[in-house]
Motif scaffolding. Structure first.
Motif, PDB file in Angstrom:
ATOM      1  N   LYS A   1       0.725  -0.847   0.094  1.00  0.00           N
ATOM      2  CA  LYS A   1      -0.272  -0.093  -0.087  1.00  0.00           C
ATOM      3  C   LYS A   1       0.797   0.997  -0.082  1.00  0.00           C
ATOM      4  O   LYS A   1       0.561   2.350  -0.464  1.00  0.00           O
ATOM      5  CB  LYS A   1      -0.446   0.271   1.548  1.00  0.00           C
ATOM      6  CG  LYS A   1      -1.528  -0.915   0.966  1.00  0.00           C
ATOM      7  CD  LYS A   1      -3.255  -0.609   2.086  1.00  0.00           C
ATOM      8  CE  LYS A   1      -4.034  -2.449   2.426  1.00  0.00           C
ATOM      9  NZ  LYS A   1      -5.082  -2.147   3.007  1.00  0.00           N
ATOM     10  N   LEU A   2       1.359   1.238   0.855  1.00  0.00           N
ATOM     11  CA  LEU A   2       2.752   2.457   0.870  1.00  0.00           C
ATOM     12  C   LEU A   2       3.659   2.874   0.043  1.00  0.00           C
ATOM     13  O   LEU A   2       3.505   3.502  -0.798  1.00  0.00           O
ATOM     14  CB  LEU A   2       3.616   1.937   2.255  1.00  0.00           C
ATOM     15  CG  LEU A   2       3.710   2.297   3.222  1.00  0.00           C
ATOM     16  CD1 LEU A   2       4.613   2.118   4.613  1.00  0.00           C
ATOM     17  CD2 LEU A   2       2.975   4.197   3.418  1.00  0.00           C
ATOM     18  N   ASN A   3       3.872   1.597  -1.603  1.00  0.00           N
ATOM     19  CA  ASN A   3       4.452   1.555  -2.778  1.00  0.00           C
ATOM     20  C   ASN A   3       3.807   2.225  -3.447  1.00  0.00           C
ATOM     21  O   ASN A   3       4.481   3.258  -4.177  1.00  0.00           O
ATOM     22  CB  ASN A   3       5.202   0.081  -2.761  1.00  0.00           C
ATOM     23  CG  ASN A   3       5.784   0.490  -4.384  1.00  0.00           C
ATOM     24  OD1 ASN A   3       6.793   1.473  -4.174  1.00  0.00           O
ATOM     25  ND2 ASN A   3       6.257  -0.820  -4.727  1.00  0.00           N
TER      26      ASN A   3
ATOM     27  N   ILE B   1       4.092   5.465  -5.454  1.00  0.00           N
ATOM     28  CA  ILE B   1       3.342   5.751  -6.751  1.00  0.00           C
ATOM     29  C   ILE B   1       3.564   6.752  -7.075  1.00  0.00           C
ATOM     30  O   ILE B   1       3.170   7.600  -8.136  1.00  0.00           O
ATOM     31  CB  ILE B   1       3.847   4.422  -7.402  1.00  0.00           C
ATOM     32  CG1 ILE B   1       4.440   3.360  -7.551  1.00  0.00           C
ATOM     33  CG2 ILE B   1       3.637   4.400  -9.046  1.00  0.00           C
ATOM     34  CD1 ILE B   1       4.653   2.276  -7.632  1.00  0.00           C
ATOM     35  N   GLN B   2       1.632   6.722  -6.897  1.00  0.00           N
ATOM     36  CA  GLN B   2       0.874   7.401  -6.721  1.00  0.00           C
ATOM     37  C   GLN B   2       1.540   9.176  -6.808  1.00  0.00           C
ATOM     38  O   GLN B   2       1.439   9.883  -7.724  1.00  0.00           O
ATOM     39  CB  GLN B   2      -0.777   7.711  -6.155  1.00  0.00           C
ATOM     40  CG  GLN B   2      -1.830   8.576  -6.497  1.00  0.00           C
ATOM     41  CD  GLN B   2      -2.934   8.330  -5.256  1.00  0.00           C
ATOM     42  OE1 GLN B   2      -2.944   7.152  -4.378  1.00  0.00           O
ATOM     43  NE2 GLN B   2      -4.673   8.702  -5.599  1.00  0.00           N
TER      44      GLN B   2
ATOM     45  N   ILE C   1       1.601  12.054  -9.532  1.00  0.00           N
ATOM     46  CA  ILE C   1       1.260  13.583  -8.483  1.00  0.00           C
ATOM     47  C   ILE C   1       1.828  15.200  -9.232  1.00  0.00           C
ATOM     48  O   ILE C   1       2.049  15.919  -9.649  1.00  0.00           O
ATOM     49  CB  ILE C   1       0.232  13.313  -7.673  1.00  0.00           C
ATOM     50  CG1 ILE C   1      -0.925  12.968  -7.971  1.00  0.00           C
ATOM     51  CG2 ILE C   1      -0.020  14.889  -6.767  1.00  0.00           C
ATOM     52  CD1 ILE C   1      -1.712  12.948  -6.509  1.00  0.00           C
ATOM     53  N   ASN C   2       3.593  14.705  -8.081  1.00  0.00           N
ATOM     54  CA  ASN C   2       4.134  15.508  -8.008  1.00  0.00           C
ATOM     55  C   ASN C   2       4.819  15.816  -9.915  1.00  0.00           C
ATOM     56  O   ASN C   2       5.390  16.959 -10.670  1.00  0.00           O
ATOM     57  CB  ASN C   2       5.487  14.641  -7.390  1.00  0.00           C
ATOM     58  CG  ASN C   2       6.597  15.470  -7.133  1.00  0.00           C
ATOM     59  OD1 ASN C   2       6.225  16.788  -7.642  1.00  0.00           O
ATOM     60  ND2 ASN C   2       7.838  15.057  -6.907  1.00  0.00           N
ATOM     61  N   LEU C   3       5.088  14.748 -10.391  1.00  0.00           N
ATOM     62  CA  LEU C   3       5.141  15.138 -11.900  1.00  0.00           C
ATOM     63  C   LEU C   3       4.304  16.069 -12.469  1.00  0.00           C
ATOM     64  O   LEU C   3       4.850  17.065 -13.191  1.00  0.00           O
ATOM     65  CB  LEU C   3       5.186  13.701 -13.109  1.00  0.00           C
ATOM     66  CG  LEU C   3       7.615  12.676 -12.945  1.00  0.00           C
ATOM     67  CD1 LEU C   3       6.847  11.780 -13.144  1.00  0.00           C
ATOM     68  CD2 LEU C   3       8.048  13.752 -12.620  1.00  0.00           C
ATOM     69  N   ASP C   4       3.058  15.366 -12.746  1.00  0.00           N
ATOM     70  CA  ASP C   4       2.007  16.172 -13.506  1.00  0.00           C
ATOM     71  C   ASP C   4       2.329  17.948 -12.840  1.00  0.00           C
ATOM     72  O   ASP C   4       2.306  18.853 -13.860  1.00  0.00           O
ATOM     73  CB  ASP C   4       0.485  16.583 -12.600  1.00  0.00           C
ATOM     74  CG  ASP C   4       0.742  14.802 -13.287  1.00  0.00           C
ATOM     75  OD1 ASP C   4       1.126  14.858 -15.086  1.00  0.00           O
ATOM     76  OD2 ASP C   4      -0.088  13.696 -13.351  1.00  0.00           O
TER      77      ASP C   4
END
Length: 96
Positions: free
Chosen positions: A17-19, A23-24, A28-31
């Motif tokens: 779940k943490l992984n 990733i999510q 979001i950071n890239l966007d």
């Protein structure tokens, strides 16, 4: 031994779940970084456009003054006097 197996399974589920969350959040950071870059480009373009329009406004004010508009005569006279002083300074520098 059964309790240890359950603990390991629980840790694996939590790690998964943490992984997934990591990733999510990276996506979001890239966007958000892309949006930031786009916003900065737009801001730069708008700043350049504002500067250009400001120069055009100043030019139009001077042209109106030269054409006989009473509103901007004082500004035009001051600008012409400033230009004359700069020319006189350049001439003085050249003659020395």
């Amino acid at each position: 031994m059964n309790g240890l197996s359950e603990l390991i399974d629980s840790l694996e589920v939590k790690f998964f779940k943490l992984n997934q969350k990591l990733i999510q959040l990276e996506k979001i950071n890239l966007d958000l970084n892309e949006q930031l870059l786009t916003s900065k480009k737009i801001q730069q373009q708008q700043s350049e456009e504002i500067a250009s329009l400001t120069n055009q406004i100043d030019s139009l004010k001077m042209i109106n003054s030269l054409l006989g508009s009473e509103e901007n005569k004082r500004e035009t006279k001051l600008k012409i006097n400033s230009l004359i002083r700069e020319i006189d300074y350049c001439i003085a520098q050249l003659s020395d």
